[in-house]
Scaffold this active site. Structure first.
Site, PDB file in Angstrom:
ATOM      1  N   ASP A 260       2.610   2.217  -9.592  1.00  0.00           N
ATOM      2  CA  ASP A 260       3.699   1.307  -9.929  1.00  0.00           C
ATOM      3  C   ASP A 260       3.075  -0.016 -10.385  1.00  0.00           C
ATOM      4  O   ASP A 260       1.865  -0.235 -10.284  1.00  0.00           O
ATOM      5  CB  ASP A 260       4.665   1.123  -8.751  1.00  0.00           C
ATOM      6  CG  ASP A 260       6.052   0.671  -9.235  1.00  0.00           C
ATOM      7  OD1 ASP A 260       6.170   0.170 -10.369  1.00  0.00           O
ATOM      8  OD2 ASP A 260       7.021   0.800  -8.463  1.00  0.00           O
TER       9      ASP A 260
HETATM   10  C1  NOJ Z   1       8.561  -1.403 -10.770  1.00  0.00           C
HETATM   11  C2  NOJ Z   1       9.503  -0.355 -10.284  1.00  0.00           C
HETATM   12  O1  NOJ Z   1       9.296  -0.118  -8.908  1.00  0.00           O
HETATM   13  C3  NOJ Z   1       9.394   0.962 -11.020  1.00  0.00           C
HETATM   14  O2  NOJ Z   1      10.432   1.812 -10.591  1.00  0.00           O
HETATM   15  C4  NOJ Z   1       9.443   0.746 -12.495  1.00  0.00           C
HETATM   16  O3  NOJ Z   1       9.415   1.970 -13.169  1.00  0.00           O
HETATM   17  C5  NOJ Z   1       8.276  -0.139 -12.874  1.00  0.00           C
HETATM   18  N1  NOJ Z   1       8.362  -1.407 -12.196  1.00  0.00           N
HETATM   19  C6  NOJ Z   1       8.200  -0.378 -14.365  1.00  0.00           C
HETATM   20  O4  NOJ Z   1       9.177  -1.263 -14.759  1.00  0.00           O
END
Ligand code: NOJ
Length: 733
Positions: A260
């Protein structure tokens, strides 16, 4: 055209030509600049330092980035273009929690397909969806992005979305790679606070939280994303057990894993590593193939290899998976469908077909929770004056819900505009906002709203939460309607005009303080672009309500976590044993007799149980029957029930199948959903609905961590929701 059988060879030959810098570049995802290309970004792509771009949606910019990657780098490796396409790209479908309430995986698959088509038009080839985190805490803002509390439901809907995004082949035009996230346990964060730690025993992890991920893997999901969370003391992005032992060794997953956003770098913030270099080491060793946003792999990979703390095999393994995906997506084919996109036009998005699907799924997502004296459906012919009140009656932005980077308010049809259209000149509309926003603490608009309600035959009140009150990092400790909305409803109810509340929110809202003041209550969640037409069709009976709760609605926030499949416990509570505080005499002596698991001050049941939702008619269940009362490990049995529409309206009933494994080497939930079927019933119509149960449906991870069905007695229920009573037994021998 690349044939899948050639891909390993193609990947290997490319890999042999790659320098370490280029390999680490493939393992890096960087953020786009949003509609432009900075010199720095262009230079990074040119130097082979980038494997994927996130957050760029301008087709010309994406084409240019792909061109640089293809033509100006020595190896010409195209880019993965990732985006959070969570519940639609331009056509916004209901939030995922609402989609789960539809109990219609087919519609969810179609919606994901449309989302993929729209996103791929601009050059996106990878979405960070579905989120399959089981969510049992409605305080957690990301429950909006989930399919709710049940592992079976999360599995079914996760698979539906994967199928919808990916289609039958990733190289087909309009198909994009899906991503099962956030691996794993993210939804169980303490007190529903996003990013807080999770502590989940292994049996619970495997039987509940990992199940939807395994299901996504079985559906062929192309990628996994790790969670921000700290799982049992080991943050997911450095969790070797999770990423290697479970995902790769046990499940034999061969696709790529992305971290993430900054979650590799955050390994140090967690206190799991000392610095960025150690974070890169921990993440690569654990099995992260691509790092999102932070660049620890790129900066520290070379020294880790030089110091022999990482070997080239582990780097090659990661790069192989990334290249493999790029080939599978057809990105190397260098034509319009594979890589470059023509600049899309308005007509490519939010078409009449996508609107019609968005309306259909919004209709099926709304859950009717109260309908006193059969107030609904309303009949336009009997109405002269309708009050339309509330901060969300006419807000095309707030109806869209969380995590809609690309959805546009201008496409939304609000409830007010749909009502105006439907009611035309035949009915007078009295419009008042009541509150400036859902959070407003100013009651200066109350009087106007009250006088609107006074002059109306019925008041339609659109309340809830603005989109920004749910979603990532937007958690709430109090999940009643925010601001003065409860007070507004009470004030409106005093007029004596029947009140219909439509709640648009990213989570189940606690309604204990208002439910007695309402004549009808519908949870519409955040329904998306077509909220208005969908809700109007439901309120006026052109469509029948068929949504069912994918989450338990508690009476009080202090009951959380409250979910239907909890364990029985040694001192279970029931109607006969429950004692409310008011019935406990003052100065009563402490005794161990009659003590049960419940709160003294709040009744132990849910306000509305998982699976619950009303129709505009009554559906009766009878004659639950099993064709066998015992099965062996390789057998199946058929369980059936009669369902009859005994009322005067059409019904779409969601028939639900639950079991309970009475005794297990690990205690089993009091009920588990193992199947459901949506069926249409005309007034007076009776149908027999059957399900087949095999021993595979009875399997769980037992005390030895074996996935097996243990012999013994099982209860089976078929009913309209998780608290229904009609049951039978069978045994597994
Ligand atoms: C953080 C989020 O937790 C995740 O779900 C998302 O896909 C990513 N950022 C990218 O934006």
């Amino acid at each position: 055209m690349t044939h899948s059988s050639n891909i390993p060879e193609l990947v290997n030959s490319l890999l042999q030509k790659m320098t370490l810098t280029q390999k680490l570049g493939q393992m890096s995802q960087v953020s786009g600049n949003g509609g432009t290309i900075s010199d720095e970004l262009a230079e990074q792509v040119r130097a082979g330092l980038v494997g994927s771009i996130i957050n760029e949606v301008d087709t010309d910019i994406i084409n240019e980035l792909q061109r640089i990657a293809l033509e100006e780098t020595s190896l010409g490796i195209p880019l993965l273009i990732g985006r959070d396409v969570i519940h639609g790209f331009k056509t916004i479908f209901p939030i995922p929690l609402a989609q789960a309430a539809s109990f219609s995986p087919d519609l969810v698959e179609q919606a994901a397909h449309i989302s993929a088509l729209e996103a791929s038009k601009v050059g996106i080839n990878w979405t960070f969806s579905p989120m399959v985190d089981v969510s049992r805490d409605p305080r957690w803002g990301r429950i909006a992005e989930s399919f709710g509390e049940d592992p079976y439901l999360c599995s079914v809907f996760g698979q539906a979305m994967v199928n919808g995004y990916q289609g039958s082949s990733l190289s087909d035009a309009g198909a994009i790679a899906a991503c099962a996230k956030h691996f794993a346990g993210y939804g169980a964060s303490e007190s529903g606070r996003d990013y807080a730690s999770t502590n989940i025993p292994e049996t619970e992890l495997r039987n509940v939280y990992l199940r939807p991920f395994f299901a996504a893997h079985q559906a062929g999901v192309a990628t996994f994303m790790t969670s921000f969370g700290d799982l049992n003391g080991v943050p997911a992005s450095g969790n070797q057990w999770l990423l290697q032992t479970v995902l790769r060794d046990e499940w034999q997953y061969t696709g790529m894993v992305v971290s993430d956003w900054d979650s590799v770098k955050q390994l140090a913030t967690h206190g799991f590593t000392e610095n960025d270099e150690e974070s890169a080491h921990a993440a690569i060793t654990a099995g992260i193939d691509m790092e999102m946003s932070s660049a620890t792999f790129r900066y520290h990979g070379p020294s880790l290899l030089a110091d022999k703390r990482l070997d080239m095999t582990s780097i090659d393994q990661a790069v192989r998976k990334i290249l493999h995906l790029k080939f599978k997506l057809g990105l190397f084919s260098n034509d319009t469908s594979g890589l470059f996109r023509p600049t899309p036009s308005e007509a490519d998005f939010v078409t009449s077909a996508s609107r019609s699907l968005a309306k259909k799924i919004a209709i099926e997502s709304c859950v009717l929770l109260e309908n006193k004296k059969q107030l609904l459906p309303l009949n336009k012919a009997t109405l002269s004056n309708v009050a339309i009140i509330g901060p969300l009656a006419d807000d095309g932005y707030e109806q869209l819900g969380t995590w809609i980077f690309d959805g546009e308010e201008r496409h939304s049809i609000t409830c007010l505009s749909a009502l105006q259209q439907y009611l035309g000149d035949d009915v007078n509309i009295h419009l008042a906002k009541g509150l400036a926003s859902t959070r407003s603490l100013e009651s200066d608009l109350f009087d106007e709203a009250i006088s609107c309600a006074k002059n109306a035959d019925v008041a339609l009140v659109f309340v809830g939460e603005e989109s920004i009150l749910s979603g990532e990092a937007h958690c709430r400790a109090n999940i009643e309607l925010p601001g003065l909305q409860n007070e507004l409803i009470k004030a409106l109810a005093q007029t004596g005009t029947p009140i219909v509340a439509v709640v648009m929110a990213g989570r189940p809202i606690i309604v204990e303080n208002i439910v007695d003041h309402l004549d009808a209550l519908m949870f519409a969640w955040h329904p998306g672009t077509m909220a208005g037409p969908a809700i109007v069709e439901l309120l006026f009976g052109q469509a029948t309500p068929s949504g069912r709760l994918p989450v338990t609605v508690p009476r009080h926030v202090g009951q959380i976590p409250l979910y239907y499949s909890q364990k029985h416990g040694g001192k279970p509570v029931n109607e006969d044993t429950y004692i409310h505080m008011n019935d406990v005499p003052v100065r009563a002596a402490q005794t161990s007799l009659g003590m049960v698991s419940a709160h003294l001050d709040v009744h132990y049941t849910a306000r509305y149980p998982f699976g619950f939702g009303l129709n505009y008619t009554d559906v009766e269940y009878s004659d639950l029957a099993l064709d066998k009362d015992s099965i062996g490990a390789d057998d199946e049995l058929t369980v059936s029930v009669k369902v009859k529409n005994t009322g005067k309206c059409e019904a779409t009933e969601t028939v639900q199948l639950y079991i309970r494994d009475r005794v297990g080497s690990v205690t089993r939930p009091i009920k588990e959903l193992i199947g459901f079927r949506k069926t249409h019933l005309s007034p007076g119509e009776e149908k027999t609905i059957s399900f087949v149960i095999s021993s595979g449906d009875l399997k769980f991870y037992n005390i030895h961590m074996h996935h097996t069905a243990e012999k013994g007695v099982f209860d089976v229920w078929i009913g309209p929701h998780s608290a229904s009573e009609i049951s039978a037994q069978f045994s597994l021998s």
